[in-house]
Every structure is written in structure tokens, then in C-alpha cells.
Design an enzyme around this catalytic site. Structure first.
Site, PDB file in Angstrom:
ATOM      1  N   HIS A 318       0.818  -1.216   0.000  1.00  0.00           N
ATOM      2  CA  HIS A 318       0.000   0.000   0.000  1.00  0.00           C
ATOM      3  C   HIS A 318       0.858   1.275   0.000  1.00  0.00           C
ATOM      4  CE1 HIS A 318      -4.222  -1.038   0.194  1.00  0.00           C
ATOM      5  NE2 HIS A 318      -4.078  -1.845   1.227  1.00  0.00           N
ATOM      6  N   GLU A 337      -7.088  -1.567  -3.160  1.00  0.00           N
ATOM      7  CA  GLU A 337      -6.992  -2.930  -2.625  1.00  0.00           C
ATOM      8  C   GLU A 337      -6.669  -3.988  -3.685  1.00  0.00           C
ATOM      9  OE1 GLU A 337      -6.568  -3.324   0.380  1.00  0.00           O
ATOM     10  OE2 GLU A 337      -7.432  -1.521   1.277  1.00  0.00           O
ATOM     11  N   ASP A 394     -17.956   1.443   4.318  1.00  0.00           N
ATOM     12  CA  ASP A 394     -17.567   0.188   4.965  1.00  0.00           C
ATOM     13  C   ASP A 394     -18.541  -0.946   4.677  1.00  0.00           C
ATOM     14  OD1 ASP A 394     -15.354   1.294   6.026  1.00  0.00           O
ATOM     15  OD2 ASP A 394     -16.099   1.415   8.095  1.00  0.00           O
ATOM     16  N   ARG A 575     -11.078  -9.005  15.386  1.00  0.00           N
ATOM     17  CA  ARG A 575     -10.816  -8.758  13.972  1.00  0.00           C
ATOM     18  C   ARG A 575     -12.089  -9.025  13.165  1.00  0.00           C
ATOM     19  NH1 ARG A 575      -6.032 -11.904  10.657  1.00  0.00           N
ATOM     20  NH2 ARG A 575      -6.439 -10.959   8.631  1.00  0.00           N
ATOM     21  N   LYS A 577     -12.905  -9.421  10.117  1.00  0.00           N
ATOM     22  CA  LYS A 577     -12.904 -10.468   9.094  1.00  0.00           C
ATOM     23  C   LYS A 577     -13.259 -11.847   9.688  1.00  0.00           C
ATOM     24  CE  LYS A 577      -9.441 -13.121   6.909  1.00  0.00           C
ATOM     25  NZ  LYS A 577      -8.068 -13.290   6.452  1.00  0.00           N
TER      26      LYS A 577
HETATM   27  N1  BES Z   1      -6.717  -0.777   4.110  1.00  0.00           N
HETATM   28  C1  BES Z   1      -7.163  -2.078   4.453  1.00  0.00           C
HETATM   29  C2  BES Z   1      -8.114  -2.086   5.605  1.00  0.00           C
HETATM   30  C3  BES Z   1      -9.375  -1.269   5.374  1.00  0.00           C
HETATM   31  C4  BES Z   1      -9.992  -1.224   4.134  1.00  0.00           C
HETATM   32  C5  BES Z   1      -9.929  -0.555   6.424  1.00  0.00           C
HETATM   33  C6  BES Z   1     -11.139  -0.431   3.972  1.00  0.00           C
HETATM   34  C7  BES Z   1     -11.074   0.197   6.248  1.00  0.00           C
HETATM   35  C8  BES Z   1     -11.681   0.261   5.017  1.00  0.00           C
HETATM   36  C9  BES Z   1      -5.989  -2.998   4.737  1.00  0.00           C
HETATM   37  O1  BES Z   1      -4.906  -2.780   3.906  1.00  0.00           O
HETATM   38  C10 BES Z   1      -6.435  -4.403   4.467  1.00  0.00           C
HETATM   39  O2  BES Z   1      -6.786  -4.676   3.349  1.00  0.00           O
HETATM   40  N2  BES Z   1      -6.412  -5.263   5.478  1.00  0.00           N
HETATM   41  C11 BES Z   1      -6.769  -6.658   5.346  1.00  0.00           C
HETATM   42  C12 BES Z   1      -5.556  -7.512   5.329  1.00  0.00           C
HETATM   43  C13 BES Z   1      -5.118  -7.977   4.009  1.00  0.00           C
HETATM   44  C14 BES Z   1      -3.948  -8.922   4.120  1.00  0.00           C
HETATM   45  C15 BES Z   1      -6.183  -8.499   3.099  1.00  0.00           C
HETATM   46  C16 BES Z   1      -7.534  -7.062   6.592  1.00  0.00           C
HETATM   47  O3  BES Z   1      -7.609  -6.282   7.520  1.00  0.00           O
HETATM   48  O4  BES Z   1      -8.015  -8.178   6.625  1.00  0.00           O
HETATM   49 ZN    ZN Z   2      -5.372  -3.391   1.886  1.00  0.00          ZN
END
Ligand code: BES
Ligand code: ZN
Length: 621
Positions: A318, A337, A394, A575, A577
Site C-alpha cells: 500500500h 486494494e 464500509d 478482527r 474479518k
Molecule cells: N486498508 C485495508 C483495511 C481497510 C480497508 C480498512 C477499507 C477500512 C476500510 C488494509 O490494507 C487491508 O486490506 N487489510 C486486510 C488484510 C489484508 C492482508 C487483506 C484485513 O484487515 O483483513
Molecule cells: Zn489493503
């Protein structure tokens, strides 16, 4: 003489046309961002100075933000984004400093309220005295019990996508960039860090000063404070963590300097000075966040075997895709992304080899297929060019931006060949460094610089379909992983009756296990589930990704012995996810609906507002 002039004139026109073709300039007046109230077409923040005090008793930040502005069109007002802020006073520099202001009403809570400040001719510095709410959505205030050390409190921010306005009044849009400086006062036991130049150790005053010399958009403003230690990897990178975690963190991420070098070889110099990592407590709502100079990371990737370090490759990537060339609006998030996910895998391939990369690609492709199934292939949210104008950004973000975006770039790589595609990307990052990019301008740049206006080629690669249509075009690359074929053999053997403990799992990495678990059939008996669990201790796995994949199977198969482990996981990890899909799955099983609610009642107070916001929405339905 005359013809000479004509020749020069034609030459001039051609050069202009040619250079215009090479690099279409993003619109001078900026991009229309539906998620900001600010009047950025006429006034722009150039520099921000923050002076804040952290109050761990009240859970508030209070102080003054001073903004240097460029009044491009003699605007009479400066409109800032705010959400849940208490505004005390607005002043300008000069003889007559007081300025009147109004705080508008809140239409949708995620947008907050516009702060409209009257400007006088010549105003170039405006300061706002304010205080945050204890419920500021960007901030999580942790009790000592929620930290590894259990002795000191902890604070961290998460500004992306539009949460910066809950802790700093600003033009909260990715289309405006500013440099910043900050002075932050915290309790003396804590070290303060930002997305800027950082201290390496605590000082006696508890006052820390920060400088960010490169212009950044507001979503990259970041702040953290805790009992933190620093360990260097080399001269330009290192890791911060609580004392209890610092050894483990330093071991896990030791390859960071190699990742930086690899990234630079691919797409040009790292432009941000230092690259450090901050390991947060487990309630951090993301895997990672690419805050410039200081990636924020979840401790759930610290497995002891370095098997989840692609997260660092992602956040580091990034530093080019996102932090250098930034999505102009949240509809263009795939430019951040998708490019980053492609870049992440290129770093992983260069460092750990093709076999490793193929596994990651396959895992990503599975994620993509699953997301398409869940959303439906005709869902407009499966387009790369999103329309989230009327929603909280979001809410509409999914793995589509990541994995369909990555697949699109992989397709281009295959069509045009790696050398040409790499040269194209490198030039793209260089041309638009420290600027914003939207989907239309990128598409034009792609036509001008890679496709070179060949209609036939454009049709062949289904360009329009990829970017503007839902679902997946027929030329989506389908990855193949020989390693995973070995895993498939073992899975088949198990399903045909080979006892779990007789399976050949020697040398399996986290990714082999993830594939094994994910590919298990929808219908298995409790005995089969129990056999796997007994042989490989899956419910109790200390590896968060493996545990999570297993829990999804456990819920799907109503395998009750996993429930206590799921509960422990949900009480410990915040987290999004992991947490959101687990509650979703539990909630969709009648038998587990009450369980989900009972666990959430206890767990909620330990989650960041981003995570509990999402779970609230889900369980309310
Ligand atoms: N920038 C993102 C996190 C994000 C995206 C926060 C949109 C708020 C709004 C970060 O770079 C990301 O993509 N994180 C991923 C990890 C990645 C290895 C896929 C996550 O948090 O899972
Ligand atoms: Zn990202």
C-alpha cells in the site's frame, strides 16, 4: 522562416498531445466525493497541526487543530467534516482572529455534521478547538485487561474509510492531501506513535512531537498510545509491540527489510523514509492498516512460524498502491486494494517462490468465488467500479475489490507479458505519486499506455466488462496449485475411509491446512468432524486462520464440541474479518442463535466500534 514556425508549432502540438496521452491529469478541481461535506473545489487543506491531550479517564482527545488552507477560489466559507465532536472555538490568524461557525445537523450518522466556518479575504490559517466523544468511532480505548501486559491502558485509531472526522475536524476525503505535524500529551507510562516520524522510546514528559513530511489523505491519519517497546530490523525498519510480545513480533516479521527491497525492485523506491510495524492488541478490527511509516497489525498473524506474513507484504505494498496513488473516492477502492493484493502476491512470489504464491492465489480465488456466491453474480456490488454514494463505504466493501481487482491485473499481466506490465505499473505509480486516481482516469491511462488504443485488444480482454459489470468475465485467470492437489488427495482419502491419523500431512503449512479445511464437503458426520478434530486439534488451533476456517465448518456441521472454543475466540479476538462471518454463521443456525447473542453480550465491550457496529447491524436484523 514561415515553414520553420509551422514545423515548430506542429512539433509543439504533437508533444502536447503525446504527453497528454501518456498521463491524463486528474481533474484540477478535484473529484466529487459523496462522503464528504467539504468544499474542496474551492478551499484545500495543505498542512495540519494537531495539539491534543489524551484523557484515559474520560476517554477523550481534546485540543486544537490548526489548518493551513489554500483558498483557490476566494471562497467565503471553509466546510469541514466532523462526527460526534464538541466544537469550542474557531479562530483565524491575524488581527481579528474570531470566526463565526455553524455545526450542521446530522442526516446520516456515518456522515456526521458539516462544520461551516466563515472566511475573510486573506485567511490562510484556521484553528479549531474541540473535544472527541468517548464513543468516537475511530478510537478504541482499552482497559489494561485487554492488553498483553494487563497493567496499562491502550488507545488506537482506525481512520479508514471515513472515521478521521470522529477525531479530527478535517476535509475527510481521499481526494485532498496535506502534510502534518502533531504534539500529543499522554500519561507518562505510555509511548505515543503516529503515522509520521516516531519516537523509539518513552520520555519523561509524556509529550511527543511528530512530523509527516509527505502529503497524505485524512484516512491515513493514525494515532496509538500504550506501553510499547521498539526493536529494529535494520536501519530503516523495525517493530513496536507490548513488552510481552516484542520478541515474538521481531521474530515473526524479521523478513520485513527483504520485503521492502523486493517491493522497490518491482515498482520503484520506497518514498516514506522509515517503514515500521505496530503490533496492536487482539481487538484491532483489521488484519492490518497501511498507516504511512507505521503499519498497524493484528497480533493474530503472529503464529510463531511466519506463515501469515503476507499481511505485511500487503500493507507494505500500500505504500505504493493507495498511499502514493490514492483512490479518489470510496467507489474507486479497488484501485487501492486490488492493486495492493496483486503487488502483495508479487512480493511473496519473489521472496518465497512460485509454489507458495500459487497457494495464496488459490486461497484468494476461493474467497472470490465464495463472495460471488454470497452476493450473487448479478449484484452491482460485485463490480470493480462501485457505487457506494448513498451508503457507508464500509458496508459495501467486500473481497471483490481485493480479489476481482487482483484477478483483473493478473489477466493484464498474462495478456501483455510481465516485463511490459511491470514497466506500466512502475510508471503509473511514478506518474501519479501523491495524487488521487479514479476508475475512469485509470481506464484511460490503461488505454493510452498499455492497450495503446487497439480496439481489438480492448474487446479481447473484456475491459469494459471487467470494470463496469458485475460477476466475473470469462477470461478470469483460474489459478492452479500443485501443492493443493496433494491436499485434495488426502481429503479424498479421508472421505473414502482412511483414518484421520493415517493421512499424510507431513510438512503441511498453514495454507495446506486452510485448503484442506475449506474444501471439506457440506455434509459430514459428527464422527468425521470429531475424528479430524481429535487427530489435528483443530478447535484448539493457536493459528487464528486455521481456527477460523475450522469454526466455519464446525458451525455449518453443527459440531457442538467446537462451541467453547468459538466462544473463547470471539471473546479474545476483535478482527472483523473473523468476528462478523462467525456471528453471521451462528445467527443463521437456529440452534446457535441464542449462543451468538449470549457470547456477543460479553464480547461487545471488547470490540472496536468498527467491529461492534457491523455485528450490531447483523444481529439487529
Ligand atoms: N486498508 C485495508 C483495511 C481497510 C480497508 C480498512 C477499507 C477500512 C476500510 C488494509 O490494507 C487491508 O486490506 N487489510 C486486510 C488484510 C489484508 C492482508 C487483506 C484485513 O484487515 O483483513
Ligand atoms: Zn489493503
Amino acid at each position: 522562416m514561415f515553414s520553420m514556425r509551422i514545423t515548430i508549432f506542429i512539433f509543439f502540438v504533437l508533444t502536447m498531445l503525446f504527453s497528454a496521452c501518456q498521463a491524463p491529469r486528474p481533474k484540477a478541481e478535484g473529484f466529487k466525493d459523496a462522503h464528504s461535506f467539504s468544499n474542496t473545489d474551492s478551499v484545500r487543506i495543505r498542512h495540519m497541526d494537531l495539539n491534543l491531550n489524551l484523557d484515559f479517564e474520560q476517554h477523550t482527545l481534546s485540543g486544537v487543530v490548526t489548518l493551513k488552507i489554500d483558498n483557490l477560489k476566494k471562497a467565503r466559507t471553509l466546510v469541514l467534516d466532523t462526527r460526534d465532536l464538541e466544537i469550542f472555538k474557531v479562530e483565524a490568524q491575524g488581527d481579528n482572529p474570531g470566526r463565526t461557525y455553524t455545526l450542521g445537523s446530522v442526516a446520516t450518522d456515518y456522515m456526521g455534521a458539516p462544520l461551516t466556518i466563515r472566511l475573510q479575504p486573506g485567511d490562510s490559517v484556521i484553528s479549531v478547538a474541540y473535544k472527541t466523544s468517548p464513543n468516537a468511532a475511530a478510537l478504541q480505548w482499552l482497559n489494561p485487561e485487554q492488553t498483553a501486559g494487563k497493567k496499562y491502558p491502550f488507545l488506537f485509531s482506525q481512520s479508514q474509510a471515513i472515521l478521521a472526522r470522529t477525531w479530527v475536524p478535517c476535509q475527510d476525503t481521499p481526494g485532498v492531501r496535506f502534510t502534518y505535524s502533531a504534539t500529543i500529551q499522554a500519561p507518562k507510562e505510555l509511548l505515543v506513535l503516529m503515522s509520521a516520524s516516531n519516537p523509539k522510546e518513552k520520555n519523561k514528559t509524556g509529550i511527543y512531537h511528530f512530523e509527516m513530511e509527505q502529503p497524505i489523505p485524512s484516512y491515513l491519519l493514525a494515532l496509538a498510545a500504550g506501553d510499547l517497546r521498539f526493536r529494529a530490523f535494520d536501519g530503516r525498519s523495525g517493530v513496536y509491540a507490548e513488552p510481552e510480545m516484542i520478541d515474538k513480533a521481531a521474530y515473526e516479521f524479521a523478513d520485513t527489510p527483504n520485503m521492502i527491497q523486493t517491493a522497490e525492485k518491482l515498482y520503484g523506491p520506497y518514498r516514506w523514509g522509515r517503514y515500521d510495524i505496530l503490533v496492536l492488541p487482539p481487538s484491532f478490527p483489521f488484519g492490518g492498516m497501511e498507516n504511512p511509516r507505521l503499519t498497524f497489525a493484528t497480533p493474530t498473524v503472529i503464529t510463531g512460524d511466519r506463515s501469515l506474513v503476507s499481511l505485511i507484504a500487503h500493507e507494505l505494498a500500500h505504500s505504493w498502491s493507495g498511499n502514493l496513488v490514492t483512490n479518489a473516492t470510496w467507489n474507486d477502492i479497488w484501485l487501492n486494494e486490488g492493486f495492493t493484493t496483486y503487488f502483495e502476491l508479487r512480493i511473496m512470489e519473489a521472496l518465497y517462490g512460485r509454489e507458495y504464491e500459487e497457494m495464496l492465489e488459490q486461497i484468494g480465488y476461493q474467497d472470490l468465488q465464495r463472495t460471488l456466491e454470497e452476493l450473487g453474480s448479478d449484484n452491482p456490488d460485485t463490480r470493480l467500479a462501485l457505487n457506494v454514494d448513498d451508503r457507508d463505504p464500509d458496508e459495501a466493501l467486500s473481497l471483490i475489490a481485493y480479489e476481482k481487482g487482483r484477478s483483473f491485473l493478473k489477466m493484464l499481466e498474462i495478456e501483455f507479458g510481465r516485463p511490459r506490465f511491470d514497466a506500466f505499473l512502475k510508471k503509473y505509480f511514478d506518474t501519479y505519486a501523491f495524487q488521487s486516481m479514479d476508475t475512469e482516469h485509470f481506464t484511460q491511462y490503461l488505454r493510452d499506455n498499455l492497450i495503446k488504443h487497439r480496439r481489438r485488444v480492448e474487446g479481447q480482454i473484456h475491459l469494459r466488462e471487467w470494470i463496469y459489470e458485475p460477476g466475473l468475465p470469462e477470461n478470469c485467470p483460474v489459478p492452479d496449485s500443485p501443492e493443493f492437489r496433494k491436499v485434495d488427495e488426502q481429503r479424498m482419502a479421508f472421505l473414502k475411509g482412511t483414518p484421520a491419523e493415517k493421512l499424510d500431512v507431513k510438512g503441511w503449512s498453514t495454507h495446506h491446512w486452510l485448503h484442506f479445511i475449506r474444501a471439506l464437503p457440506r455434509k459430514m458426520t459428527t464422527d468425521q468432524m470429531a475424528a479430524l478434530d481429535t487427530a489435528f486439534s483443530l478447535s484448539a488451533s493457536p493459528n487464528s486462520e486455521i481456527a477460523y476456517a475450522w469454526f466455519r465448518q464446525a458451525i455449518g456441521h453443527e459440531y457442538a464440541p467446537a462451541l467453547p472454543y468459538i466462544k473463547r475466540f470471539l471473546l479474545h479476538v476483535g478482527r472483523a474479518k473473523f468476528v462478523v462471518p462467525l456471528y453471521t454463521a451462528l445467527n443463521s443456525h437456529k440452534a446457535y442463535r441464542q449462543f451468538a447473542r449470549d457470547v456477543y453480550k460479553k464480547a461487545r465491550e471488547g470490540y472496536h466500534p468498527v467491529a461492534y457496529g457491523a455485528v450490531d447491524r447483523l444481529l439487529r436484523q
